[in-house]
Structures are given as C-alpha cells and as structure tokens.
Design a protein around this motif. Structure first.
Motif, PDB file in Angstrom:
ATOM      1  N   PRO A  44       0.815  -1.233   0.000  1.00  0.00           N
ATOM      2  CA  PRO A  44       0.000   0.000   0.000  1.00  0.00           C
ATOM      3  C   PRO A  44       0.842   1.275   0.000  1.00  0.00           C
ATOM      4  CG  PRO A  44      -0.008  -1.016   2.170  1.00  0.00           C
ATOM      5  CD  PRO A  44       0.730  -1.952   1.274  1.00  0.00           C
ATOM      6  N   HIS A  45       1.946   1.263   0.741  1.00  0.00           N
ATOM      7  CA  HIS A  45       2.782   2.464   0.853  1.00  0.00           C
ATOM      8  C   HIS A  45       4.167   2.155   0.278  1.00  0.00           C
ATOM      9  CE1 HIS A  45      -0.357   4.118   3.362  1.00  0.00           C
ATOM     10  NE2 HIS A  45      -0.277   3.070   4.158  1.00  0.00           N
ATOM     11  N   ARG A  46       4.454   2.734  -0.874  1.00  0.00           N
ATOM     12  CA  ARG A  46       5.709   2.441  -1.578  1.00  0.00           C
ATOM     13  C   ARG A  46       6.672   3.612  -1.417  1.00  0.00           C
ATOM     14  NH1 ARG A  46       1.661   1.311  -6.467  1.00  0.00           N
ATOM     15  NH2 ARG A  46       0.922  -0.744  -5.816  1.00  0.00           N
ATOM     16  N   ASP A  47       7.862   3.284  -0.969  1.00  0.00           N
ATOM     17  CA  ASP A  47       8.865   4.335  -0.829  1.00  0.00           C
ATOM     18  C   ASP A  47       9.778   4.348  -2.054  1.00  0.00           C
ATOM     19  OD1 ASP A  47      10.309   2.044  -0.499  1.00  0.00           O
ATOM     20  OD2 ASP A  47      11.102   2.526   1.488  1.00  0.00           O
ATOM     21  N   LEU A  48      10.747   5.261  -2.056  1.00  0.00           N
ATOM     22  CA  LEU A  48      11.647   5.424  -3.206  1.00  0.00           C
ATOM     23  C   LEU A  48      12.453   4.159  -3.462  1.00  0.00           C
ATOM     24  CD1 LEU A  48      12.932   7.256  -5.360  1.00  0.00           C
ATOM     25  CD2 LEU A  48      14.537   8.050  -3.604  1.00  0.00           C
ATOM     26  N   VAL A  49      12.882   3.477  -2.403  1.00  0.00           N
ATOM     27  CA  VAL A  49      13.686   2.257  -2.564  1.00  0.00           C
ATOM     28  C   VAL A  49      12.899   1.189  -3.306  1.00  0.00           C
ATOM     29  CG1 VAL A  49      14.913   0.430  -1.340  1.00  0.00           C
ATOM     30  CG2 VAL A  49      15.025   2.774  -0.494  1.00  0.00           C
ATOM     31  N   TYR A  57       9.873  -1.396 -21.951  1.00  0.00           N
ATOM     32  CA  TYR A  57       8.571  -0.712 -21.979  1.00  0.00           C
ATOM     33  C   TYR A  57       7.962  -0.627 -20.579  1.00  0.00           C
ATOM     34  CZ  TYR A  57       8.580  -0.965 -27.089  1.00  0.00           C
ATOM     35  OH  TYR A  57       8.898  -0.813 -28.404  1.00  0.00           O
ATOM     36  N   GLN A  58       8.084  -1.734 -19.837  1.00  0.00           N
ATOM     37  CA  GLN A  58       7.557  -1.732 -18.469  1.00  0.00           C
ATOM     38  C   GLN A  58       8.312  -0.738 -17.593  1.00  0.00           C
ATOM     39  OE1 GLN A  58       7.951  -4.271 -20.402  1.00  0.00           O
ATOM     40  NE2 GLN A  58       6.486  -5.905 -20.029  1.00  0.00           N
ATOM     41  N   THR A  59       9.630  -0.627 -17.837  1.00  0.00           N
ATOM     42  CA  THR A  59      10.424   0.321 -17.055  1.00  0.00           C
ATOM     43  C   THR A  59       9.930   1.741 -17.271  1.00  0.00           C
ATOM     44  OG1 THR A  59      12.333  -1.131 -17.362  1.00  0.00           O
ATOM     45  CG2 THR A  59      12.775   1.078 -16.541  1.00  0.00           C
ATOM     46  N   LEU A  60       9.686   2.098 -18.522  1.00  0.00           N
ATOM     47  CA  LEU A  60       9.203   3.450 -18.814  1.00  0.00           C
ATOM     48  C   LEU A  60       7.800   3.667 -18.247  1.00  0.00           C
ATOM     49  CD1 LEU A  60      10.435   3.948 -22.499  1.00  0.00           C
ATOM     50  CD2 LEU A  60      11.460   4.802 -20.396  1.00  0.00           C
ATOM     51  N   ALA A  61       6.963   2.619 -18.316  1.00  0.00           N
ATOM     52  CA  ALA A  61       5.598   2.752 -17.784  1.00  0.00           C
ATOM     53  C   ALA A  61       5.623   2.977 -16.271  1.00  0.00           C
ATOM     54  CB  ALA A  61       4.791   1.502 -18.122  1.00  0.00           C
ATOM     55  N   PHE A  62       6.471   2.257 -15.566  1.00  0.00           N
ATOM     56  CA  PHE A  62       6.568   2.430 -14.113  1.00  0.00           C
ATOM     57  C   PHE A  62       7.210   3.766 -13.754  1.00  0.00           C
ATOM     58  CE2 PHE A  62       5.597  -2.065 -13.670  1.00  0.00           C
ATOM     59  CZ  PHE A  62       4.876  -2.071 -12.484  1.00  0.00           C
ATOM     60  N   THR A  63       8.069   4.266 -14.629  1.00  0.00           N
ATOM     61  CA  THR A  63       8.652   5.589 -14.367  1.00  0.00           C
ATOM     62  C   THR A  63       7.570   6.665 -14.404  1.00  0.00           C
ATOM     63  OG1 THR A  63      10.709   4.865 -15.405  1.00  0.00           O
ATOM     64  CG2 THR A  63      10.408   7.230 -15.108  1.00  0.00           C
ATOM     65  N   ARG A  64       6.694   6.567 -15.394  1.00  0.00           N
ATOM     66  CA  ARG A  64       5.584   7.530 -15.482  1.00  0.00           C
ATOM     67  C   ARG A  64       4.670   7.408 -14.258  1.00  0.00           C
ATOM     68  NH1 ARG A  64       5.705   5.447 -20.913  1.00  0.00           N
ATOM     69  NH2 ARG A  64       6.638   6.952 -22.346  1.00  0.00           N
ATOM     70  N   ALA A  65       4.394   6.152 -13.859  1.00  0.00           N
ATOM     71  CA  ALA A  65       3.538   5.947 -12.678  1.00  0.00           C
ATOM     72  C   ALA A  65       4.206   6.494 -11.422  1.00  0.00           C
ATOM     73  CB  ALA A  65       3.252   4.450 -12.518  1.00  0.00           C
ATOM     74  N   MET A  66       5.525   6.348 -11.348  1.00  0.00           N
ATOM     75  CA  MET A  66       6.274   6.843 -10.191  1.00  0.00           C
ATOM     76  C   MET A  66       6.179   8.363 -10.095  1.00  0.00           C
ATOM     77  SD  MET A  66      10.298   6.094  -9.494  1.00  0.00           S
ATOM     78  CE  MET A  66      11.192   6.800  -8.109  1.00  0.00           C
ATOM     79  N   VAL A  67       6.355   9.025 -11.231  1.00  0.00           N
ATOM     80  CA  VAL A  67       6.268  10.496 -11.243  1.00  0.00           C
ATOM     81  C   VAL A  67       4.842  10.946 -10.939  1.00  0.00           C
ATOM     82  CG1 VAL A  67       6.525  12.551 -12.686  1.00  0.00           C
ATOM     83  CG2 VAL A  67       8.210  10.709 -12.832  1.00  0.00           C
ATOM     84  N   SER A  68       3.850  10.218 -11.485  1.00  0.00           N
ATOM     85  CA  SER A  68       2.449  10.566 -11.227  1.00  0.00           C
ATOM     86  C   SER A  68       2.079  10.408  -9.758  1.00  0.00           C
ATOM     87  CB  SER A  68       1.525   9.692 -12.080  1.00  0.00           C
ATOM     88  OG  SER A  68       1.792   9.870 -13.457  1.00  0.00           O
ATOM     89  N   SER A  69       2.774   9.486  -9.074  1.00  0.00           N
ATOM     90  CA  SER A  69       2.509   9.258  -7.648  1.00  0.00           C
ATOM     91  C   SER A  69       3.173  10.299  -6.762  1.00  0.00           C
ATOM     92  CB  SER A  69       2.995   7.855  -7.245  1.00  0.00           C
ATOM     93  OG  SER A  69       2.327   6.864  -7.982  1.00  0.00           O
ATOM     94  N   GLY A  70       3.899  11.215  -7.367  1.00  0.00           N
ATOM     95  CA  GLY A  70       4.548  12.262  -6.601  1.00  0.00           C
ATOM     96  C   GLY A  70       5.893  11.884  -6.013  1.00  0.00           C
ATOM     97  N   VAL A  71       6.452  10.738  -6.461  1.00  0.00           N
ATOM     98  CA  VAL A  71       7.770  10.310  -5.981  1.00  0.00           C
ATOM     99  C   VAL A  71       8.830  10.904  -6.898  1.00  0.00           C
ATOM    100  CG1 VAL A  71       9.250   8.348  -5.419  1.00  0.00           C
ATOM    101  CG2 VAL A  71       6.769   8.175  -5.125  1.00  0.00           C
TER     102      VAL A  71
END
Length: 525
Positions: A140-145, A161-175
């Motif tokens: 539920p709570h994901r940190d930077l690590v 492709y998955q790496t780029l998709a998770f990068t976008r999700a990471m930025v969207s999550s405010g990390v």
C-alpha cells in the motif's frame, strides 16, 4: 566474564555477542553463536546480529539454521526475516525463498515495507517477475527504494517498456526520481533507442536540479550513443567534471556502435595521455572494433599495445577477443598461435578458433579442432556445431557434415536451429546433391523458411533443373506472400534454358501480383 559468571547476564552477554558477530570471520561469528546458545533470555536483536554476521561472512546456510532456531523460540521480527530472505538469495534457493515469503504472512510481517522491499529484490534476482509484480501491487505504501527496485528489475531483465511505464507511474505518484531511478530509465531508453524519452529525462534532471554523479553522466553518454546522437554524447562527455575509465569506455563504445572507428581510436589515444589505467572492458571494446576485414594496421597496433602494456595478461577473455580479431582479419596463423598459448581453454576459446578456421576456408583443420575439443571433454553447443557445419559446407566435407548433424541431435540432444538446417542444405547443394537436399528439406522437423527454399532454387539454377525448381515454387506459393526475388530466380532459370514463353508468363504473373523489388541491388565497391 566467564570466571565471574557475568557471561550468563543477558544484557552483558548480548553486548559481547554483538561485538564478536560484527567481525565477518567464521571463527568469531561461531564464537558469538556458541556464547548465545549458553545464555537464556537473549533478545531478537542479538540473534539478528549473529545471522547478519554469517551473511557478511558469506555463510548463508548457517544463517538460515540460526533463523530456524530463533523462529522456534518465537523471537522473529522483520529484520530477522529480511536476513533470512537474503540468505536464500545467496544460496540461489528460490523454493526456500518462497517459503520465507509464506512465513512473512503467517508471522504477520507481510505488510512491513522492509520485508516487501527485500522480497521484491529477491524475486527480481531470480527472474520471477510475476511474483515481484504481485508483491509490488500488494504494497500500500511504496517508498523510493521500492520504486527503484522494480525499475531496476524490469530494466535488468530487458523489459524496457515496463520500465518506462513504471517511471511515469512513479512520477504521477509524486515520488521524485533520483540517480538510481534515472540510470534504470536511461538503460531502457538505450535499449529502445527512444531518443525523445531520453531527452525528456535529461530535461527532468535539469528542471529538478538533480545532482549528476559520474554514474549518471555515463548513463547519459550511453543513452545518447545508442540512440545515434553522438553530438549530445560528446557534449556530456566534455562537460563532465570528473571522468573515470567507464566514462571513456562508454564514449569509445559509442563511437564503435556508430561505426566511427577513427574517432574511437583518437579518443583511445587521448585516454592513454590522461594516465588512466585501462581495464579489460575498454580493451575489449577497441579489439572488437578492429575485428573487421582490412584493418591490418590497427590490428598490429592493438596487438603491440596489448603486449607492451600487459593489459589483461593471462585473461582468457582478452585472448579470445584477440584470437577472433586476427581470424576475422585473415591472420589465422596468429589466431592459432594465441589459441595454442591459452593454458586453460574454455568453450568460447574452442568456438572462436573453430569459427575462425571455418571463416578462412580451413575446413579440415576446423573439423580436427572440433574432434580434439570433444576428446578433451568439452561439450559442444549449438554455436560450435554451426561453425563446424559451415566449415564442412565450404570445403565439401559431406559425410563429416552429415555425421556432425546426426551427432548433434542423437548424441547431444540439441534441437537444430534453422541455421543448422541451412548449413546442411548448402552442404548438399554445393556437392551437387540437389535431390538429396530437397528430400532433406521435405523431412525437416521444423517448417522450412523462405531462405532454405531459395537456396534450393539457386542450386536448381546452377544445375539447370527446371522440374525441381517448379516444385520448389509450389512450396513458395503455399507459404503465403509471393517473393519477387524468387520469381526473378525462376525467370532467370527459364531464360538460361531458352524457355522464353515461361519467362514471359512469370513476368505477367509478377505484374498481375504487383510485385515490386523492395530492396534494389546496389554496388559495395
């Protein structure tokens, strides 16, 4: 403490045990363990230090045994599970790792961020990406690590492709991305040659004032080089405040990747002037560039440079690369000399010399080396067999080639690739056994591709066998899309035997089918 009885005082004994366990030597950790076994009431922190001591000394089995002992006493916490999971990773024991995952649920620590992170890392290292994704989704709570762990996992397992998709999700999550995140993303941009996304990442770094260390600089150089933007790679290389040997190697490899041999050699000479100690990776990069026909002067220069500076002396990797370089440049005698000088040969060494001999028309010596390799106990793989079959094909060794092919399937249980089938077809066609080649193709376990049929068609033209050529064209039609080059071959075959009516008929079929040559011929002179 023993003579006064203080050794049985839990607080004092705990400090003594932790002190001994902090030294990553088996004897001291065993001593800590021996003390702990004699003292009742030691806390989990003390036992965790013993487990970590065994891990630091690279003794994971002992660490797991201590974990089992602690668990039987009910003194497990999230750090105990973390160390136990790391021990499973060191032992390469995926089954035990999954059992540890189950115990995390049973003991109520599955929601702990420290446990979830180490599980994520474990599944990533074992290549169990589905399990890794499940752990990530259930967190539920994901940190930077944790975000960095999943980015690195997909990047290292070649899922850009998955790496780029998770990068976008990471930025969207405010990390906020950091250097570790960016290296994984840039690696994926390099794999995809995604220059636009790479530039967006560069802009993100500038806008967010992210500190660029030498590792991040090197990642940008590699990304721009792989994407063909050498000017940007050079600009970053020039603006680096500190360069290490990886920086120089990345830039040299970028020139190699973009076929800029002169620039790479010039930069390599500049590297020498900087008094930076070269490593094997840099040298392998240069050697691979010189492994091209016609670069004789560069080959001699590299050979002299390696001997003069003793780079990779005794390295099997450097020896294999030099051997391959000389073989590709036509100096097979030098390649054999290097091979004979290798004390502990590997399968790669044998493959390189066999392929080099085959490439230089030395079919019989290549076959003899192959037999010698088997006598010395090396088990050939698909690549070795491909080199041997190619050597037999180019020197007309029909019986030897067929025996090798049979041995590959029956003795070594290797499933042939289409390239292996192609070598046998080429072997039979060169020997004039075109009908045998046709029967071989019809009895193949795998469905022949267009290249196999085209080889037979070319052989039919050489032997002016029109009836067999017509049968081959029938198979072409069954395969689907019609190939203009194949119809051109058949047309030329009819023309050679003066059957001009058939030539005209084929030309009409090509016009009706609107078949146009997609890749026109060109001269390479």
């Amino acid at each position: 403490m023993i003579t006064t009885g203080l050794i049985y005082n839990p607080p004092l004994a705990s400090r003594l045990v932790v002190s001994f366990a902090s030294f990553p030597h088996l004897s001291t950790v065993c001593l800590a363990h021996a003390i702990a076994k004699r003292v009742e009431g030691l806390d989990t922190y003390t036992w965790n230090n013993i487990i970590r001591g065994y891990l630091d000394g690279n003794h994971p089995k002992e660490a797991v045994l201590i974990y089992s002992h602690v668990r039987s006493k009910g003194g497990v916490d999230s750090y105990t599970l973390q160390f136990a999971i790391k021990a499973c990773v060191l032992m390469q024991a995926i089954l035990e790792g999954k059992q540890m995952h189950g115990q995390c649920f049973k003991l109520g620590f599955a929601s702990e961020i420290i446990v979830q992170t180490v599980l994520l890392s474990m599944y990533s290292l074992f290549g169990e990406l589905a399990c890794m994704q499940q752990v990530f989704d259930e967190t539920p709570h994901r940190d930077l690590v944790m975000w960095n762990s999943i980015l690195a996992a997909y990047a290292q397992n070649n899922f850009p492709y998955q790496t780029l998709a998770f990068t976008r999700a990471m930025v969207s999550s405010g990390v906020r991305l950091n250097g570790v995140s960016l290296v994984s993303v840039l690696s994926s941009c390099s794999s995809l040659k995604a220059i636009q996304e790479g530039k967006e990442i560069h802009g993100y770094v500038i806008r967010n004032l992210i500190y660029m260390d030498v590792i991040l600089y090197n990642a940008f150089i590699n990304m721009y080089s792989k994407c063909g933007s050498l000017s940007n790679a050079e600009r970053i290389f020039q603006m680096m405040p500190i360069r290490n040997v990886v920086s120089w190697t990345s830039m040299i490899d970028g020139y190699r990747y973009n076929n800029c041999l002169i620039e790479a050699i010039h930069l390599f000479k500049g590297l020498e002037c900087e008094n930076i100690r070269l490593d094997e990776v840099t040298m392998l990069c240069i050697i691979s560039m010189c492994a091209k026909p016609g670069s004789f002067e560069l080959v001699d220069w590299i050979d002299h440079h390696v001997e003069k500076n003793g780079i990779g002396k005794g390295s099997i990797t450097i020896s294999n690369a030099l051997m391959d370089m000389h073989a590709k440049c036509g100096n097979i005698q030098k390649a054999c000399q290097i091979f004979n000088g290798i004390v502990e040969k590997t399968l790669v060494s044998w493959t390189t010399i066999i392929h080099g001999l085959a490439m230089n028309g030395q079919g019989k010596p290549a076959f003899l080396r192959f037999c010698q390799m088997q006598r010395e106990g090396y088990k050939p793989d698909k690549i070795v067999f491909l080199s041997v079959l190619s050597a037999c094909s180019h020197t007309g060794m029909v019986d030897e080639g067929l025996k090798c092919f049979s041995s590959m399937i029956n003795d070594y249980h290797i499933n042939p690739l289409m390239e292996h089938y192609g070598c046998i077809v080429d072997l039979l066609c060169r020997a004039g056994l075109i009908n045998e080649a046709f029967e071989f193709v019809k009895n193949m376990q795998d469905k022949p591709d267009t290249i196999i049929w085209r080889m037979l068609l070319v052989a039919c033209r050489s032997q002016r066998d029109i009836s067999l050529a017509k049968q081959i064209m029938h198979y072409f039609n069954e395969m689907g899309p019609e190939n203009v080059e194949d119809y051109g071959l058949l047309s030329n075959l009819y023309a050679m035997v003066d059957q001009w009516d058939n030539v005209e008929e084929i030309r009409k079929e090509m016009k009706v089918g609107r078949m146009v040559k997609k890749l026109p011929g060109y001269s390479a002179i």
